[in-house]
Design a protein around this motif. Structure first.
Motif, PDB file in Angstrom:
ATOM      1  N   ARG A 364       0.830  -1.205   0.000  1.00  0.00           N
ATOM      2  CA  ARG A 364       0.000   0.000   0.000  1.00  0.00           C
ATOM      3  C   ARG A 364       0.869   1.263   0.000  1.00  0.00           C
ATOM      4  O   ARG A 364       0.634   2.207  -0.750  1.00  0.00           O
ATOM      5  N   GLU A 365       1.885   1.289   0.831  1.00  0.00           N
ATOM      6  CA  GLU A 365       2.756   2.462   0.908  1.00  0.00           C
ATOM      7  C   GLU A 365       3.543   2.662  -0.379  1.00  0.00           C
ATOM      8  O   GLU A 365       3.701   3.785  -0.872  1.00  0.00           O
ATOM      9  N   ILE A 366       4.036   1.551  -0.986  1.00  0.00           N
ATOM     10  CA  ILE A 366       4.804   1.657  -2.229  1.00  0.00           C
ATOM     11  C   ILE A 366       3.913   2.151  -3.365  1.00  0.00           C
ATOM     12  O   ILE A 366       4.306   3.019  -4.154  1.00  0.00           O
ATOM     13  N   ASP A 367       2.673   1.613  -3.455  1.00  0.00           N
ATOM     14  CA  ASP A 367       1.768   2.046  -4.523  1.00  0.00           C
ATOM     15  C   ASP A 367       1.413   3.519  -4.377  1.00  0.00           C
ATOM     16  O   ASP A 367       1.327   4.257  -5.365  1.00  0.00           O
ATOM     17  N   ALA A 368       1.213   3.974  -3.150  1.00  0.00           N
ATOM     18  CA  ALA A 368       0.889   5.380  -2.933  1.00  0.00           C
ATOM     19  C   ALA A 368       2.069   6.270  -3.343  1.00  0.00           C
ATOM     20  O   ALA A 368       1.886   7.320  -3.970  1.00  0.00           O
ATOM     21  N   ALA A 369       3.288   5.853  -3.019  1.00  0.00           N
ATOM     22  CA  ALA A 369       4.465   6.637  -3.400  1.00  0.00           C
ATOM     23  C   ALA A 369       4.623   6.672  -4.921  1.00  0.00           C
ATOM     24  O   ALA A 369       4.998   7.696  -5.506  1.00  0.00           O
TER      25      ALA A 369
END
Length: 867
Positions: A364-369
């Protein structure tokens, strides 16, 4: 008439109106002549330009017709050499993960070679059918060899692939290379000849053009000559000047006398000549510059086209997935690798290019970045676990790059995706091997120290305690040496499981190495909490271990240290727990001990003693004392036992039971023991000569010294050096030696027996398996321990044990030495039981060599050695 002023450029020539008729007539005639001459020059220049262009085009066509086949032949040579290079490198590939890539590269080169060879042979067959047929035959044979190599490589049979490479394919490749070299030579000769002919044709056309130009200029000159005859001498001067100007000659300004229109015309001609020459030079310079710029631009375009083709091929064949989108994030291109990596066709919009995540929480954090960088037009890269449409999971590395134009503004977006599953697997494997024990799957020393650091830091923040337990298996070495390493490994695995079951899930159980384990307990409020866990661990080890269908007992010795009571640093806590574990072993094993100040003080004292002991031999502080061995039958001297003594200038006389264990643990016993052996053998040789008879010398050898390399050679050297007769050097060992590597110990004892050295079992009766050891090892003597001799008068059980030991030794043909004899009653009892040799303070304490010589060797006669 006066001459009128003349100005170059826009200035005009002024003359009186009276001359206008002559001037007008002259101007009409000159206009007609120059018009005809200009027309002729224009025709000649136009015709000559077309002739030169035609010659240039013919020369270029001739060069192109010959260069193209030569370039095609060179490309085939390069591909053939690349195939041979890949073929030779393939058998040397040792990384089986890289082998498919090499096979793929060879297959790609085969296909490319076939694609280029087919049209090449078709063209070649028109002019050289035999060469085309031979080239095709050799290629088919070489291709068959390469495909066989690929099959062997696919079966991981690199030896077979190397055999094909070194035998069959070599000749096929050499034949192809030979044909291509011949074609190159023939093509180069044909190119040279075609270029020479085209050049000759161009030179003929140039000569024709020059001849034509010359004819035109001659015609113009003749016309001017006829016109000049009708004019005065000044007109002929103007004609000559005009002719020279037309021929491109550099002339000085003409000088015409007079002040009429002819003179004005001469001045105007001079001005015109200056402007024409100047313009001609400017035009010539501009033309040369234009030609140079055209040449440079042509080369630049050719280089750009070649580079563009190379880059397109690199992107197309790149194993990393590449997707290109415009600034509106609309996808314009995706290479084949992109589809292979993601397992699905490329999206039309870049914002939808991320596939399903295999781990939603972590992704989730990687996709948001990624989306934030995409919207902001920033470069970004990261790694994530993804899932393909067929539900297969893989790790991928993503990189987003903004491509900018010459003005620095964003023009395109580049998304690269690489399948890094293999690399992540290797990294995880390396990380696991770096932090976990491969046998028990427990954390290793590195990870254990890291967790101990975390536990102490957490306890420091929370104001609580944590406990460190250093655990050693008491009977592991005996089981490992008796049954082998496989059984020992199984014992360690079972012990690890029992330790896990005895602690909480959040506690750490680690293996430090060998049979040493570490337990880290967090959230400890009182020492009693650690006490309860240690008791639970000991209880978990109470059941016997089942190994190879047999039952074995292996108890733990546990040392416990507490944070922050026993240390604030992990290394200090671990050291103190280790010291407490040794205290537990000395307390009888299968128990636990908490670290305390006394343990620390004893450790410091032991370290100080080791430090002092290291230089004791060089400083002359060590000395060998000798205690007499007397015959039980007649009380006569038969030999002596060599005993080590240490007198320190500050510590004074240090008891052997204090410094011998320190020497044993620090390996100093090896060098010290060798010195004792040499000293004892040297003294025995002197005393044997002084007595003119036999003299037994007994020397203690510790387990560490006995297991050191070269002990048998050291003893053999002493026997040879001092000419010790057979049976008069006796090596005393304890039962503890027999537990370690029994096979090697037996071989060493047999080697000593072969050189006439006897072996005695010291402290007989104090162990658990002494009787079985007497049968398994080639002993010659047993020494009954002093603890049994001391209580002979009061303890009937000790009397029975001594009697049984002597009778058993007699039955086995062994000599019996009783040590610790202090009273006449003990001596008489042992004599009645037929003990062979007596030793103890009743006969004399250990004394220095010089005193032993005076008291025993000079003043007492010898006795016959007991049989």
């Amino acid at each position: 008439m006066s001459a009128q002023p003349y100005q170059s450029g826009p200035a005009t020539v002024q003359a009186p109106p009276a001359r206008r008729r002559f001037r007008q007539s002259l101007l009409v005639r000159l206009s007609i002549m120059f018009a005809l001459g200009g027309l002729l020059v224009a025709v000649i220049l136009l015709f000559g330009n077309r002739v030169l262009d035609d010659a240039k085009q013919r020369l270029e066509n001739a060069v192109i017709r010959q260069v193209q086949p030569l370039a095609a032949t060179h490309r085939l040579q390069m591909r053939s050499n690349d195939l041979r290079t890949l073929e030779l490198e393939l058998p040397m590939v040792r990384d089986f993960f890289a082998l498919p890539q090499y096979v793929g590269r060879i297959q790609s080169e085969i296909d490319a070679m076939s694609a280029e060879l087919t049209p090449f042979t078709a063209v070649l067959a028109q002019g050289r059918p035999d060469d085309a047929r031979r080239l095709e035959e050799h290629w088919q044979r070489y291709r068959g060899d390469l495909e066989e190599i690929i099959r062997h490589a696919g079966a991981m049979d690199l030896a077979a692939a190397e055999n094909v490479t070194s035998t069959r394919s070599r000749s096929a490749h050499a034949a192809i290379s030979s044909i291509l070299r011949d074609l190159v030579s023939a093509t180069e000769l044909a190119s040279t000849e075609a270029y020479r002919q085209a050049q000759q044709e161009q030179q003929r056309q140039q000569r024709f053009f020059l001849a034509l130009s010359f004819g035109g200029f001659v015609f113009l000159a003749v016309g001017l000559l006829i016109f000049a005859r009708s004019l005065s001498r000044r007109i002929r001067t103007l004609r000559d000047a005009a002719t020279g100007l037309a021929a491109g000659e550099d002339r000085e300004p003409i000088a015409i006398s007079g002040d009429d229109e002819i003179a004005d015309l001469g001045m105007a001609f001079n001005a015109m000549q200056d402007r024409v020459v100047s313009r001609e030079r400017s035009l010539r310079a501009a033309r040369e510059e234009l030609e140079e710029r055209v040449t440079r631009r042509t080369h630049a375009l050719a280089a750009a086209n070649a580079r563009l083709w190379m880059l397109s091929q690199a992107v197309e064949q790149n194993p990393i997935g590449v997707l290109i989108a415009n600034i509106d994030r609309r996808v314009e291109y995706a290479n084949p690798a992109y589809v292979r990596v993601t397992g699905r066709p490329a999206d039309t919009q870049l914002t939808g290019s991320l596939p399903d995540a295999a781990d939603l929480e972590r992704s989730r954090e990687i996709d948001a970045a990624f989306r934030m960088a995409l919207l902001a037009g920033q470069d970004w890269e990261g790694e994530r676990r993804s899932r393909r449409p067929d539900n297969s999971e893989y790790w991928e590395h993503l990189r987003l790059v903004t491509v900018r134009n010459e003005q620095g503004r964003p023009a395109h977006l580049l998304l690269m995706r690489e399948d890094i599953s293999q690399r992540r697997m290797q990294e995880e494997k390396v990380a696991y091997q770096a932090y976990y024990d491969s046998l028990t799957a427990l954390p290793n020393r590195t990870l254990a120290l890291d967790r101990l650091q975390q536990a102490t830091s957490h306890a420091g923040r929370e104001g609580s305690k944590c406990a460190v337990m250093f655990i050693d298996l008491d009977n592991f070495k005996q089981i490992n040496d008796t049954l082998g390493h496989v059984a020992g490994d199984e014992l360690l695995c079972q012990a690890a499981e029992r330790l896990r079951s005895a602690v909480r899930a959040e506690d750490t159980v680690a293996r430090l190495g060998g049979d040493e384990f570490l337990v880290i307990l967090g959230g400890v409020s009182h020492a009693s909490d650690a006490d309860a866990v240690a008791s639970k661990i000991i209880h978990a080890f109470a059941p016997l271990f089942q190994i190879d269908g047999r039952e074995f007992g292996a108890s733990p010795s546990i040392g416990v240290s507490l944070y922050p009571d026993d240390g604030a640093e992990p290394a200090v806590l671990l050291r103190n727990a280790d010291l407490a574990m040794y205290e537990a072993k000395e307390a009888g094993r299968n128990t636990f001990r908490f670290f305390n100040q006394k343990i620390h003080d004893d450790s410091v004292a032991r370290m100080e003693m080791e430090r002092q002991l290291r230089g004791a031999l060089e400083r002359g502080e060590l000395e060998v004392h000798f205690q007499p061995l007397v015959s039980a039958r007649d009380g006569q001297l038969v030999g002596a036992e060599a005993l080590l003594r240490w007198t320190h200038p500050v510590l004074g006389r240090v008891p052997p039971d204090r410094f011998i264990p320190v020497a044993e643990q620090s390996d100093l016993i090896v060098s010290i023991g060798s010195w004792v052996l040499d000293e004892a053998c040297a003294q025995a040789a002197r005393w044997r000569k002084a007595r003119n008879g036999a003299f037994i010398i007994a020397v203690n050898v510790s387990p560490r010294q006995f297991s050191s390399p070269g002990l048998v050679d050291t003893i053999r050297a002493c026997v040879d050096k001092y000419a010790i007769p057979h049976g008069q050097l006796e090596i005393e060992v304890t039962e503890g030696l027999l537990i370690r590597n029994p096979g090697e110990v037996r071989d060493a004892m047999l080697a000593l027996e072969a050189i006439g050295v006897t072996v005695a079992l010291d402290d007989f009766g104090t162990g658990y398996s002494s009787l079985s050891y007497l049968r398994a090892f080639p002993f010659h003597t047993i020494k009954i321990d002093r603890s049994f001799i001391r209580d002979l008068s009061d303890d009937a059980e000790d009397c029975a044990l001594v009697v049984a030991a002597i009778r058993m030794a007699r039955a086995l043909g062994l000599k019996v030495v009783a040590e610790g004899v202090e009273t006449e009653m003990q001596s008489r009892f042992l004599t009645r039981q037929e003990s062979d040799v007596l030793q103890g303070y009743l006969f004399g304490p250990p004394i220095a060599a010089k005193d032993f010589f005076v008291d025993w060797v000079q003043n007492r006669p010898g006795a016959e050695l007991p049989a």
